[in-house]
Scaffold this motif. Structure first.
Motif, PDB file in Angstrom:
ATOM      1  N   HIS A 145    -114.306 -43.548   9.267  1.00  0.00           N
ATOM      2  CA  HIS A 145    -113.869 -42.649   8.182  1.00  0.00           C
ATOM      3  C   HIS A 145    -114.370 -43.298   6.900  1.00  0.00           C
ATOM      4  O   HIS A 145    -114.396 -44.526   6.801  1.00  0.00           O
ATOM      5  CB  HIS A 145    -112.335 -42.572   8.211  1.00  0.00           C
ATOM      6  N   ILE A 146    -114.765 -42.513   5.907  1.00  0.00           N
ATOM      7  CA  ILE A 146    -115.387 -43.131   4.732  1.00  0.00           C
ATOM      8  C   ILE A 146    -114.386 -43.826   3.804  1.00  0.00           C
ATOM      9  O   ILE A 146    -114.759 -44.711   3.043  1.00  0.00           O
ATOM     10  CB  ILE A 146    -116.252 -42.117   3.933  1.00  0.00           C
ATOM     11  N   VAL A 147    -113.117 -43.428   3.857  1.00  0.00           N
ATOM     12  CA  VAL A 147    -112.109 -44.085   3.016  1.00  0.00           C
ATOM     13  C   VAL A 147    -111.218 -45.002   3.845  1.00  0.00           C
ATOM     14  O   VAL A 147    -110.788 -46.059   3.377  1.00  0.00           O
ATOM     15  CB  VAL A 147    -111.243 -43.018   2.288  1.00  0.00           C
ATOM     16  N   LYS A 300    -122.831 -33.200  -4.849  1.00  0.00           N
ATOM     17  CA  LYS A 300    -121.718 -33.405  -5.793  1.00  0.00           C
ATOM     18  C   LYS A 300    -120.652 -34.325  -5.217  1.00  0.00           C
ATOM     19  O   LYS A 300    -119.753 -34.765  -5.917  1.00  0.00           O
ATOM     20  CB  LYS A 300    -121.032 -32.057  -6.087  1.00  0.00           C
ATOM     21  N   CYS A 301    -120.717 -34.556  -3.921  1.00  0.00           N
ATOM     22  CA  CYS A 301    -119.646 -35.268  -3.200  1.00  0.00           C
ATOM     23  C   CYS A 301    -119.301 -36.616  -3.836  1.00  0.00           C
ATOM     24  O   CYS A 301    -120.186 -37.412  -4.144  1.00  0.00           O
ATOM     25  CB  CYS A 301    -120.086 -35.474  -1.758  1.00  0.00           C
ATOM     26  N   ILE A 302    -118.012 -36.860  -4.031  1.00  0.00           N
ATOM     27  CA  ILE A 302    -117.570 -38.159  -4.580  1.00  0.00           C
ATOM     28  C   ILE A 302    -116.936 -39.030  -3.484  1.00  0.00           C
ATOM     29  O   ILE A 302    -116.238 -40.001  -3.771  1.00  0.00           O
ATOM     30  CB  ILE A 302    -116.618 -38.000  -5.791  1.00  0.00           C
ATOM     31  N   ARG A 303    -117.164 -38.640  -2.230  1.00  0.00           N
ATOM     32  CA  ARG A 303    -116.751 -39.445  -1.063  1.00  0.00           C
ATOM     33  C   ARG A 303    -115.251 -39.765  -1.066  1.00  0.00           C
ATOM     34  O   ARG A 303    -114.856 -40.909  -0.900  1.00  0.00           O
ATOM     35  CB  ARG A 303    -117.547 -40.763  -1.017  1.00  0.00           C
ATOM     36  N   CYS A 304    -114.437 -38.717  -1.247  1.00  0.00           N
ATOM     37  CA  CYS A 304    -112.985 -38.941  -1.239  1.00  0.00           C
ATOM     38  C   CYS A 304    -112.404 -38.858   0.168  1.00  0.00           C
ATOM     39  O   CYS A 304    -111.310 -39.350   0.420  1.00  0.00           O
ATOM     40  CB  CYS A 304    -112.297 -37.930  -2.151  1.00  0.00           C
ATOM     41  N   GLY A 305    -113.087 -38.196   1.067  1.00  0.00           N
ATOM     42  CA  GLY A 305    -112.621 -38.092   2.458  1.00  0.00           C
ATOM     43  C   GLY A 305    -111.614 -36.978   2.702  1.00  0.00           C
ATOM     44  O   GLY A 305    -111.161 -36.792   3.838  1.00  0.00           O
ATOM     45  N   ALA A 306    -111.264 -36.208   1.661  1.00  0.00           N
ATOM     46  CA  ALA A 306    -110.230 -35.174   1.841  1.00  0.00           C
ATOM     47  C   ALA A 306    -110.648 -34.111   2.857  1.00  0.00           C
ATOM     48  O   ALA A 306    -109.822 -33.606   3.620  1.00  0.00           O
ATOM     49  CB  ALA A 306    -109.907 -34.515   0.501  1.00  0.00           C
ATOM     50  N   CYS A 307    -111.950 -33.782   2.878  1.00  0.00           N
ATOM     51  CA  CYS A 307    -112.391 -32.742   3.821  1.00  0.00           C
ATOM     52  C   CYS A 307    -112.233 -33.218   5.265  1.00  0.00           C
ATOM     53  O   CYS A 307    -112.042 -32.416   6.173  1.00  0.00           O
ATOM     54  CB  CYS A 307    -113.826 -32.308   3.523  1.00  0.00           C
ATOM     55  N   MET A 308    -112.317 -34.545   5.476  1.00  0.00           N
ATOM     56  CA  MET A 308    -112.121 -35.073   6.835  1.00  0.00           C
ATOM     57  C   MET A 308    -110.655 -34.983   7.230  1.00  0.00           C
ATOM     58  O   MET A 308    -110.308 -34.576   8.331  1.00  0.00           O
ATOM     59  CB  MET A 308    -112.564 -36.538   6.882  1.00  0.00           C
ATOM     60  N   PRO A 329    -116.701 -32.745   7.823  1.00  0.00           N
ATOM     61  CA  PRO A 329    -117.394 -31.565   7.291  1.00  0.00           C
ATOM     62  C   PRO A 329    -118.577 -31.893   6.367  1.00  0.00           C
ATOM     63  O   PRO A 329    -119.665 -31.335   6.531  1.00  0.00           O
ATOM     64  CB  PRO A 329    -116.293 -30.829   6.532  1.00  0.00           C
ATOM     65  N   ILE A 330    -118.392 -32.819   5.409  1.00  0.00           N
ATOM     66  CA  ILE A 330    -119.510 -33.089   4.491  1.00  0.00           C
ATOM     67  C   ILE A 330    -120.647 -33.800   5.224  1.00  0.00           C
ATOM     68  O   ILE A 330    -121.827 -33.530   4.972  1.00  0.00           O
ATOM     69  CB  ILE A 330    -119.053 -33.880   3.227  1.00  0.00           C
ATOM     70  N   GLY A 331    -120.299 -34.673   6.169  1.00  0.00           N
ATOM     71  CA  GLY A 331    -121.337 -35.336   6.968  1.00  0.00           C
ATOM     72  C   GLY A 331    -122.122 -34.334   7.790  1.00  0.00           C
ATOM     73  O   GLY A 331    -123.323 -34.491   8.021  1.00  0.00           O
ATOM     74  N   VAL A 359    -109.873 -28.067  -0.293  1.00  0.00           N
ATOM     75  CA  VAL A 359    -109.360 -29.350  -0.800  1.00  0.00           C
ATOM     76  C   VAL A 359    -110.404 -30.136  -1.595  1.00  0.00           C
ATOM     77  O   VAL A 359    -110.057 -31.073  -2.315  1.00  0.00           O
ATOM     78  CB  VAL A 359    -108.824 -30.267   0.334  1.00  0.00           C
ATOM     79  N   CYS A 360    -111.671 -29.765  -1.467  1.00  0.00           N
ATOM     80  CA  CYS A 360    -112.724 -30.579  -2.098  1.00  0.00           C
ATOM     81  C   CYS A 360    -112.548 -30.657  -3.625  1.00  0.00           C
ATOM     82  O   CYS A 360    -112.526 -29.628  -4.303  1.00  0.00           O
ATOM     83  CB  CYS A 360    -114.098 -29.987  -1.774  1.00  0.00           C
ATOM     84  N   PRO A 361    -112.412 -31.860  -4.170  1.00  0.00           N
ATOM     85  CA  PRO A 361    -112.142 -31.988  -5.609  1.00  0.00           C
ATOM     86  C   PRO A 361    -113.290 -31.540  -6.500  1.00  0.00           C
ATOM     87  O   PRO A 361    -113.070 -31.280  -7.679  1.00  0.00           O
ATOM     88  CB  PRO A 361    -111.875 -33.493  -5.782  1.00  0.00           C
ATOM     89  N   VAL A 362    -114.505 -31.459  -5.929  1.00  0.00           N
ATOM     90  CA  VAL A 362    -115.634 -31.008  -6.757  1.00  0.00           C
ATOM     91  C   VAL A 362    -116.120 -29.622  -6.314  1.00  0.00           C
ATOM     92  O   VAL A 362    -117.220 -29.193  -6.651  1.00  0.00           O
ATOM     93  CB  VAL A 362    -116.800 -32.026  -6.750  1.00  0.00           C
ATOM     94  N   LYS A 363    -115.263 -28.952  -5.567  1.00  0.00           N
ATOM     95  CA  LYS A 363    -115.465 -27.551  -5.173  1.00  0.00           C
ATOM     96  C   LYS A 363    -116.798 -27.286  -4.459  1.00  0.00           C
ATOM     97  O   LYS A 363    -117.504 -26.326  -4.783  1.00  0.00           O
ATOM     98  CB  LYS A 363    -115.314 -26.634  -6.396  1.00  0.00           C
ATOM     99  N   ILE A 364    -117.134 -28.157  -3.542  1.00  0.00           N
ATOM    100  CA  ILE A 364    -118.338 -27.880  -2.736  1.00  0.00           C
ATOM    101  C   ILE A 364    -117.972 -26.785  -1.728  1.00  0.00           C
ATOM    102  O   ILE A 364    -116.908 -26.846  -1.105  1.00  0.00           O
ATOM    103  CB  ILE A 364    -118.811 -29.157  -1.994  1.00  0.00           C
ATOM    104  N   ASN A 365    -118.836 -25.803  -1.594  1.00  0.00           N
ATOM    105  CA  ASN A 365    -118.574 -24.696  -0.652  1.00  0.00           C
ATOM    106  C   ASN A 365    -118.949 -25.149   0.770  1.00  0.00           C
ATOM    107  O   ASN A 365    -119.874 -24.631   1.394  1.00  0.00           O
ATOM    108  CB  ASN A 365    -119.377 -23.455  -1.056  1.00  0.00           C
ATOM    109  N   ILE A 366    -118.197 -26.118   1.261  1.00  0.00           N
ATOM    110  CA  ILE A 366    -118.589 -26.812   2.500  1.00  0.00           C
ATOM    111  C   ILE A 366    -118.732 -25.855   3.680  1.00  0.00           C
ATOM    112  O   ILE A 366    -119.757 -25.878   4.376  1.00  0.00           O
ATOM    113  CB  ILE A 366    -117.550 -27.915   2.841  1.00  0.00           C
ATOM    114  N   HIS A 367    -117.727 -25.021   3.913  1.00  0.00           N
ATOM    115  CA  HIS A 367    -117.802 -24.195   5.127  1.00  0.00           C
ATOM    116  C   HIS A 367    -118.942 -23.180   5.050  1.00  0.00           C
ATOM    117  O   HIS A 367    -119.542 -22.842   6.054  1.00  0.00           O
ATOM    118  CB  HIS A 367    -116.446 -23.531   5.417  1.00  0.00           C
TER     119      HIS A 367
HETATM  120  S1  SF4 Z   1    -113.687 -33.339   0.010  1.00  0.00           S
HETATM  121 FE1  SF4 Z   1    -115.541 -32.959  -1.209  1.00  0.00          FE
HETATM  122  S2  SF4 Z   1    -115.787 -34.796  -2.455  1.00  0.00           S
HETATM  123 FE2  SF4 Z   1    -114.341 -35.324  -0.841  1.00  0.00          FE
HETATM  124  S3  SF4 Z   1    -115.621 -36.226   0.799  1.00  0.00           S
HETATM  125 FE3  SF4 Z   1    -115.405 -34.055   1.266  1.00  0.00          FE
HETATM  126  S4  SF4 Z   1    -117.176 -33.086   0.291  1.00  0.00           S
HETATM  127 FE4  SF4 Z   1    -116.977 -35.128  -0.598  1.00  0.00          FE
END
Ligand code: SF4
Length: 454
Positions: A145-147, A300-308, A329-331, A359-367
């Motif tokens: 996990h990144i965090v 834009k990802c700041i690697r917070c791990g929330a999406c995981m 998801p971001i990976g 949940v993404c803090p920088v609003k990436i449209n991940i899905h």
């Molecule tokens: S929630 Fe957004 S900012 Fe955080 S790790 Fe996932 S993609 Fe990156």
């Protein structure tokens, strides 16, 4: 690499899988409580997303500005086009300093570059100083996990590892006792290292400074005791101004662990007298990703791990099932951009529920990007596979009313009489964990014919 196969291995230990799911959900829950504590949360997300949009649209000029200001501050800047060049630069600095042992704080970027094995092959001892990272390093594993790098391990398992590696008392699972043992062990390593390596959370173009966020203070300890600090930074980590830190630091801590603020947000601007700071700016496919219009937002990802933590698939399949430095998801967006063939199963490791984007803090449209990758991958797969054959057959049946009616009659009749060894054979992956639904006696169309007038 197949995510479903790796996930099935993870799920063999059902109680561990359940525990993993619940532990990450606990973190997600903390994130919710913490984010709801500030009324302007959604505005902050919007603002962060816009700032990052600006950065990505002007990355070339921000990089030049950052480099110019960092050099003015006395920092040495290096540019690396890929992982190999990055690692060579690190090694050349270590050789120049005659350094045979380094301490390193958590850095996903150095994992991406496989820096540890590279340095070890070249005779350098690498000690990861983040507690979770040190634990997985003892096992020769990457972070899952990144965090939370060792989130897949329970305290009982960690106690066994420490007993073997640090000679702690056998069977003592007390987290405080184990942490103290790690602390003592790491302190010796900190004192001996001449060079410390860190990642970078944010580089500020306006001032040429950078910020490293840790909860354990290990980055600071390493850097302040060493003569040379090497900071490894992806080119997308820039923000334009120092005042923007107020936006990102508030979002990062709450999204990552539910804390109001990370324990140590350390600002590095210029080296102390007699010391050196080097920054290695790494591309390694980021410019290519920037050029992919549908996927550039992922930078834009700041690697917070929330999406995981929120992802129902990540929680139930574990980080290693992704076989990728950044899992979840971001990976699953980033990895196919690096090696499409190897990571082609990852965009399908999602329910597309959209919780990651929420949940993404920088609003990436991940899905949405995962869905885009699915289409790209399906187009790119020239070979005929079981799924494409099944889809062609389904297309034929659904587009021909008679075939649809007939197949319904056949299925309703045959499923009643076929033995379970056939209906739940390996071809029925859906039925592995579930019972087939009870079949209706007739189709809706037939029912409507008989009852439609009532
Ligand atoms: S929630 Fe957004 S900012 Fe955080 S790790 Fe996932 S993609 Fe990156």
């Amino acid at each position: 690499m197949s995510h479903p196969i790796q996930a099935a291995k993870f799920l063999e230990d059902k109680s561990n899988a359940k525990w993993h799911d619940e532990t990450l959900w606990f973190v997600r829950d903390k994130r919710d409580t913490s984010s709801k504590g500030i009324p302007e949360w959604e505005n902050l997300r919007e603002l962060a997303s816009s700032i990052k949009d600006n950065v990505l649209s002007n990355l070339d000029s921000y990089l030049v500005e950052f480099e110019k200001n960092a050099i003015k501050n006395g920092i040495k800047i290096h540019w690396a086009k890929d992982a190999e060049e990055h690692n060579q630069i690190v090694l050349s600095i270590l050789k120049e300093k005659d350094c045979k042992a380094i301490v390193k704080s958590k850095s996903i970027l150095t994992e991406e570059c496989h820096l540890n094995p590279y340095l070890e092959e070249n005779g350098v001892e690498v000690v990861d100083t983040d507690l979770g990272e040190r634990i997985v390093q003892f096992l020769n594993q990457p972070p899952s996990h990144i965090v939370l790098p060792a989130i897949h391990l329970k305290k009982e398992h960690i106690s066994e590892i420490f007993h073997e590696k640090l000679q702690t008392e056998k069977g003592n699972n007390d987290p405080y006792y184990l942490t103290q043992a790690a602390r003592k062990h790491l302190r010796e390593k900190f004192l001996a290292a001449k060079v410390a390596i860190t990642g970078v959370n944010f580089g500020v173009a306006e001032t040429g400074e950078f910020v490293v966020c840790t909860n354990e203070g290990n980055a600071d300890m390493g850097v302040h005791l060493a003569d040379t600090h090497i900071a490894c930074m992806g080119i997308e980590k820039l923000i334009p101004k120092r005042e923007h830190l107020g936006v990102f630091l508030r979002l990062l801590a709450r999204s990552a662990t539910g804390q109001s603020i990370t324990n140590y947000n350390s600002h590095f601007r210029s080296p102390s007298e007699g010391k050196e700071i080097h920054i290695i700016l790494l591309d390694n496919g980021r410019t290519k990703q920037l050029g992919r219009e549908k996927f550039r937002n992922s930078l834009k990802c700041i690697r917070c791990g929330a999406c995981m933590n929120t992802c129902p698939i990540y929680r139930r399949s574990g980080g290693y099932s992704y076989d990728s430095v950044v899992p979840g998801p971001i990976g699953s967006i980033l990895s196919p951009g690096i090696d499409l063939k190897k990571h082609s199963s990852l965009p399908f490791a999602s329910t597309l529920c959209g919780s990651c984007s929420d949940v993404c803090p920088v609003k990436i449209n991940i899905h949405e990007q995962l869905y885009e990758w699915r289409q790209e991958i399906t187009k790119a797969q020239s070979s005929i596979n079981a799924k494409s054959i099944a889809m062609k057959i389904a297309n034929g049946i659904f587009s021909t009313p008679y075939a649809y009616k007939l197949s319904g009659q056949i299925m309703r009749g045959s499923l009643k009489i076929l033995p379970e060894s056939v209906t739940y054979s390996n071809l029925n992956t859906w039925g592995k964990e579930r019972d087939l639904p009870e079949l209706p006696k007739q189709s809706f169309k037939d029912w409507y014919k008989n009852n439609g007038n009532e």
